[in-house]
Write an enzyme that holds these catalytic residues in place. Structure first.
Site, PDB file in Angstrom:
ATOM      1  CG  ASN A  91      -1.877  -1.154   1.263  1.00 38.50           C
ATOM      2  OD1 ASN A  91      -2.435  -1.513   0.229  1.00 38.50           O
ATOM      3  ND2 ASN A  91      -2.080  -1.756   2.424  1.00 38.50           N
ATOM      4  CD  GLN A  98       2.699   3.654   3.123  1.00 37.21           C
ATOM      5  OE1 GLN A  98       2.524   4.344   2.106  1.00 37.21           O
ATOM      6  NE2 GLN A  98       3.899   3.339   3.574  1.00 37.21           N
ATOM      7  CG  HIS A 104       4.708  -2.491   5.163  1.00 37.19           C
ATOM      8  ND1 HIS A 104       4.736  -1.117   5.378  1.00 37.19           N
ATOM      9  CD2 HIS A 104       3.399  -2.831   5.126  1.00 37.19           C
ATOM     10  CE1 HIS A 104       3.497  -0.667   5.478  1.00 37.19           C
ATOM     11  NE2 HIS A 104       2.662  -1.688   5.315  1.00 37.19           N
TER      12      HIS A 104
END
Ligand code: AMP
Ligand code: ZN
Length: 118
Positions: A91, A98, A104
């Site tokens: 994201n 996010q 990540h």
């Protein structure tokens, strides 16, 4: 306030200042279980280097990003997800969902996933 490596929870996990169920580490990446799993298997693969999102990835980081996905696939295989399938998600930005501004890869498996995502 913008997230920097000083106030970033994933940097704190990387520096062992915050607990996490770490499942893998190497020179440039760390992987740990998501604290709020959205699937029977849900872990995160992060670079040790603080990059807020893919938006911050520069030419020097391309090998690192490739490695992030190679590690994601290796760990998915180790968890037996190869035959059942799994989803990898990144994201980028608040409007994309996010919430932690340290790059990540979500790796999720163990259930059926639908498309398009919400
Ligand atoms: P995103 O919304 O894509 O930024 O994903 C952030 C993810 O980090 C979410 O799935 C959270 O459940 C997870 N998360 C937040 N804090 C922690 C933590 N301390 N340890 C493990 N996972 C976390
Ligand atoms: Zn960070």
């Amino acid at each position: 306030m913008a997230t920097t490596s000083e106030n970033c929870i994933f940097c704190r996990i990387i520096q062992r200042q915050m607990p996490a169920k770490i499942i893998h580490e190497d020179e440039t990446t760390l992987a740990f279980e998501d604290i709020h799993p959205q699937a029977p298997v849900h872990f995160l693969v992060v670079p040790r280097k603080h990059l807020a999102s893919l938006t911050e990835v520069g030419a020097d980081d391309e090998a690192l990003v490739g490695h992030l996905f190679a590690v994601s696939a290796r760990l998915a295989r180790d968890r037996g997800l190869d035959s059942s399938g799994y989803r990898t998600v990144v994201n980028n930005g608040e409007r994309a969902g996010q919430t932690v501004f340290h790059l990540h890869v979500h790796v999720m498996g163990g259930r059926v996933f639908h498309w398009p995502p919400g």
